[in-house]
Design a protein around this motif. Structure first.
Motif, PDB file in Angstrom:
ATOM      1  N   ALA A  56    -129.929  33.305 -47.505  1.00 50.42           N
ATOM      2  CA  ALA A  56    -130.165  34.571 -46.815  1.00 50.42           C
ATOM      3  C   ALA A  56    -129.757  34.556 -45.347  1.00 50.42           C
ATOM      4  CB  ALA A  56    -131.630  34.964 -46.936  1.00 50.42           C
ATOM      5  N   THR A  57    -129.738  33.377 -44.706  1.00 44.55           N
ATOM      6  CA  THR A  57    -129.355  33.323 -43.290  1.00 44.55           C
ATOM      7  C   THR A  57    -127.929  32.807 -43.106  1.00 44.55           C
ATOM      8  OG1 THR A  57    -130.401  31.144 -43.107  1.00 44.55           O
ATOM      9  CG2 THR A  57    -131.721  33.050 -42.471  1.00 44.55           C
ATOM     10  N   GLY A  58    -127.145  32.822 -44.178  1.00 41.39           N
ATOM     11  CA  GLY A  58    -125.766  32.353 -44.113  1.00 41.39           C
ATOM     12  C   GLY A  58    -124.754  33.478 -44.092  1.00 41.39           C
ATOM     13  N   VAL A  59    -123.494  33.111 -43.889  1.00 38.79           N
ATOM     14  CA  VAL A  59    -122.424  34.097 -43.793  1.00 38.79           C
ATOM     15  C   VAL A  59    -122.112  34.725 -45.158  1.00 38.79           C
ATOM     16  CG1 VAL A  59    -119.974  34.422 -43.263  1.00 38.79           C
ATOM     17  CG2 VAL A  59    -121.414  33.082 -41.729  1.00 38.79           C
ATOM     18  N   TYR A  60    -122.154  33.937 -46.238  1.00 42.37           N
ATOM     19  CA  TYR A  60    -121.910  34.513 -47.569  1.00 42.37           C
ATOM     20  C   TYR A  60    -122.813  35.719 -47.806  1.00 42.37           C
ATOM     21  CZ  TYR A  60    -119.290  30.457 -49.533  1.00 42.37           C
ATOM     22  OH  TYR A  60    -118.369  29.484 -49.838  1.00 42.37           O
ATOM     23  N   PHE A  61    -124.090  35.565 -47.468  1.00 42.86           N
ATOM     24  CA  PHE A  61    -125.067  36.632 -47.719  1.00 42.86           C
ATOM     25  C   PHE A  61    -124.751  37.857 -46.859  1.00 42.86           C
ATOM     26  CE2 PHE A  61    -129.279  38.683 -47.196  1.00 42.86           C
ATOM     27  CZ  PHE A  61    -129.615  38.864 -48.533  1.00 42.86           C
ATOM     28  N   PRO A 219    -125.821  32.904 -38.882  1.00 44.38           N
ATOM     29  CA  PRO A 219    -127.035  33.372 -38.215  1.00 44.38           C
ATOM     30  C   PRO A 219    -128.139  32.315 -38.107  1.00 44.38           C
ATOM     31  CG  PRO A 219    -126.198  35.083 -39.655  1.00 44.38           C
ATOM     32  CD  PRO A 219    -125.362  33.856 -39.922  1.00 44.38           C
ATOM     33  N   GLY A 220    -128.362  31.541 -39.164  1.00 49.65           N
ATOM     34  CA  GLY A 220    -129.402  30.525 -39.129  1.00 49.65           C
ATOM     35  C   GLY A 220    -129.131  29.441 -38.102  1.00 49.65           C
ATOM     36  N   ILE A 221    -127.871  29.059 -37.947  1.00 44.92           N
ATOM     37  CA  ILE A 221    -127.505  28.044 -36.952  1.00 44.92           C
ATOM     38  C   ILE A 221    -127.635  28.620 -35.543  1.00 44.92           C
ATOM     39  CG2 ILE A 221    -125.692  26.500 -36.143  1.00 44.92           C
ATOM     40  CD1 ILE A 221    -126.881  25.693 -38.829  1.00 44.92           C
ATOM     41  N   THR A 222    -127.286  29.883 -35.388  1.00 47.37           N
ATOM     42  CA  THR A 222    -127.486  30.543 -34.092  1.00 47.37           C
ATOM     43  C   THR A 222    -128.958  30.501 -33.700  1.00 47.37           C
ATOM     44  OG1 THR A 222    -125.616  32.049 -34.475  1.00 47.37           O
ATOM     45  CG2 THR A 222    -127.228  32.715 -32.823  1.00 47.37           C
ATOM     46  N   ASP A 223    -129.821  30.795 -34.649  1.00 50.60           N
ATOM     47  CA  ASP A 223    -131.266  30.750 -34.408  1.00 50.60           C
ATOM     48  C   ASP A 223    -131.691  29.347 -33.961  1.00 50.60           C
ATOM     49  OD1 ASP A 223    -134.075  31.166 -34.508  1.00 50.60           O
ATOM     50  OD2 ASP A 223    -134.114  30.601 -36.622  1.00 50.60           O
ATOM     51  N   LEU A 224    -131.237  28.318 -34.685  1.00 48.88           N
ATOM     52  CA  LEU A 224    -131.610  26.942 -34.353  1.00 48.88           C
ATOM     53  C   LEU A 224    -131.133  26.545 -32.960  1.00 48.88           C
ATOM     54  CD1 LEU A 224    -132.705  24.139 -35.098  1.00 48.88           C
ATOM     55  CD2 LEU A 224    -130.492  23.656 -36.167  1.00 48.88           C
ATOM     56  N   LEU A 225    -129.869  26.811 -32.666  1.00 46.81           N
ATOM     57  CA  LEU A 225    -129.308  26.402 -31.376  1.00 46.81           C
ATOM     58  C   LEU A 225    -129.888  27.197 -30.212  1.00 46.81           C
ATOM     59  CD1 LEU A 225    -127.034  24.191 -30.948  1.00 46.81           C
ATOM     60  CD2 LEU A 225    -127.355  24.939 -33.300  1.00 46.81           C
ATOM     61  N   THR A 226    -130.421  28.376 -30.505  1.00 47.40           N
ATOM     62  CA  THR A 226    -131.045  29.188 -29.451  1.00 47.40           C
ATOM     63  C   THR A 226    -132.484  28.760 -29.188  1.00 47.40           C
ATOM     64  OG1 THR A 226    -129.657  31.089 -30.035  1.00 47.40           O
ATOM     65  CG2 THR A 226    -131.644  31.540 -28.749  1.00 47.40           C
ATOM     66  N   THR A 227    -133.264  28.631 -30.256  1.00 47.45           N
ATOM     67  CA  THR A 227    -134.692  28.345 -30.088  1.00 47.45           C
ATOM     68  C   THR A 227    -134.990  26.866 -29.863  1.00 47.45           C
ATOM     69  OG1 THR A 227    -135.009  28.185 -32.486  1.00 47.45           O
ATOM     70  CG2 THR A 227    -135.338  30.341 -31.474  1.00 47.45           C
ATOM     71  N   ALA A 228    -134.083  25.982 -30.289  1.00 45.64           N
ATOM     72  CA  ALA A 228    -134.302  24.539 -30.098  1.00 45.64           C
ATOM     73  C   ALA A 228    -133.266  23.967 -29.130  1.00 45.64           C
ATOM     74  CB  ALA A 228    -134.245  23.812 -31.441  1.00 45.64           C
ATOM     75  N   LYS A 229    -132.834  24.779 -28.208  1.00 43.83           N
ATOM     76  CA  LYS A 229    -131.813  24.374 -27.233  1.00 43.83           C
ATOM     77  C   LYS A 229    -132.261  23.102 -26.504  1.00 43.83           C
ATOM     78  CE  LYS A 229    -129.028  26.390 -23.497  1.00 43.83           C
ATOM     79  NZ  LYS A 229    -127.776  26.692 -24.109  1.00 43.83           N
ATOM     80  N   GLY A 230    -131.385  22.100 -26.473  1.00 40.72           N
ATOM     81  CA  GLY A 230    -131.699  20.841 -25.822  1.00 40.72           C
ATOM     82  C   GLY A 230    -132.424  19.837 -26.699  1.00 40.72           C
ATOM     83  N   GLN A 231    -132.835  20.285 -27.887  1.00 40.75           N
ATOM     84  CA  GLN A 231    -133.557  19.404 -28.808  1.00 40.75           C
ATOM     85  C   GLN A 231    -132.686  18.912 -29.959  1.00 40.75           C
ATOM     86  OE1 GLN A 231    -137.405  21.162 -29.991  1.00 40.75           O
ATOM     87  NE2 GLN A 231    -137.169  22.577 -28.262  1.00 40.75           N
TER      88      GLN A 231
END
Length: 339
Positions: A56-61, A219-231
């Motif tokens: 659901a959070t991927g580009v295919y979807f 979208p899911g990777i964008t979420d991860l890289l935004t909310t866990a920036k630096g981690q």
């Protein structure tokens, strides 16, 4: 149950629209069998189809839902399409062949395995053909900072998400692990999770690394890289490219531009094309309509996800070793696609 599944269940329960139901979980009629003859690129009766996408959070979807909407809403369209969330490539092909869906997204390497009877389809060639080559999938390998992972080989003993079961991501993840000298079944603590659960695991520290094969941006990777920036950080996997090309020459090197996710620099990685697939006996006129919609409605698809910008008449026919369906060939001829 996904929204698409609920809709299909309601249609079936009500006894509605079954005559033209193709690859939607209902009984298929002659629309699913290509009897040959001229391709007019016209569908005579209302036809409902299902499209198998991915997480659901991927580009295919994202693209699959947009494509279903554009197919259904095109002027004069008699094809009504519904997209469904799935585990992606391997599962999609299995369900495409079973008749659950009429169209399926797939990675090119998984599709090649299917038609050649190798990999996940060992000894069983699948009756699938290509509707078109579409966008490129980028292998995105992300690790938790502090986990001590500087290469795929360093994943030994670590908690690693290899993607949804029967997905193209899982196929590539296992091949990369093997190329690094690891046994995916024994040398890592494999977490076979969809992207949403994987991202949550990286955020809360219950997962050390993830593999993901998807378009840019996912979208899911964008979420991860935004909310866990630096981690978390991307891992360069291109040292394994030579071994990967021994498995399938479709693998190539490319880069994830820094602007995609706001990373400090471009990230080198391994890429593979994506195909839209259909069964080889799907009605050629229906396939022709679907292929034309893909290109006629491309601007609308780009609004759903930037990966659609890669969909091109210059590369649409480049699906070897997966043959193009004759309905797709007619559509691409009509659209003057490159040969």
């Amino acid at each position: 149950m996904t929204r698409a599944t609920r809709i299909l269940a309601a249609v079936t329960a009500a006894g509605l629209g079954l005559t033209g139901l193709v690859g939607c979980g209902g009984r298929q009629d002659t629309a699913s069998t290509d009897a040959g003859g001229d391709v007019t690129c016209e569908v005579g009766t209302e036809t409902r189809i299902g499209i198998a996408t991915g997480n659901a959070t991927g580009v295919y979807f994202a693209l699959g839902n947009a494509y279903a909407e554009q197919v259904s809403n095109a002027p004069g369209s008699k094809v009504k399409a519904t997209a469904a969330e799935t585990g992606a490539s391997v599962q999609n092909i299995q369900q495409l062949v079973a008749g659950t869906y009429a169209v399926a997204f797939s990675l090119a390497d998984t599709a090649a395995d299917a038609v050649q009877g190798t990999g996940s389809f060992e000894g069983q060639r699948q009756p699938v053909q290509a509707l078109a080559r579409i966008h490129t999938n980028y292998t995105q390998v992300i690790v938790r900072n502090g986990a001590g992972i500087n290469s795929v080989a360093d994943m030994r003993g670590k908690r690693v998400s290899t993607g949804s079961p029967k997905s193209g991501t899982e196929v590539i993840a296992n091949r990369l692990l093997q190329a690094a000298g690891l046994d995916p079944a024994k040398d890592i603590q494999a977490q076979r999770l969809d992207l949403a659960k994987t991202v949550d695991g990286l955020k809360d520290g219950s997962i050390d690394a993830l593999f993901w094969s998807g378009g840019l941006p996912t979208p899911g990777i964008t979420d991860l890289l935004t909310t866990a920036k630096g981690q978390v950080s991307f891992l360069d996997i291109t040292p394994l490219l030579a071994e990967m090309k021994k498995i399938n020459p479709v693998y190539e090197e490319s880069t994830i531009p820094a602007a995609t996710y706001g990373t400090p620099a471009d990230v080198k990685t391994i890429v593979v094309p994506n195909f839209l697939l259909v069964k080889d006996d799907l009605d050629a006129n229906l396939v022709c309509v679907l292929a034309k919609a893909l290109f006629d409605r491309k601007p609308q698809l780009e609004q759903a996800n930037a990966a659609a910008k890669e969909i091109s008449l210059d590369t649409a026919r480049k699906t070897d070793p997966v043959p193009l369906h004759r309905g797709a060939t007619q559509a691409l001829d009509d659209l003057n696609a490159a040969k």
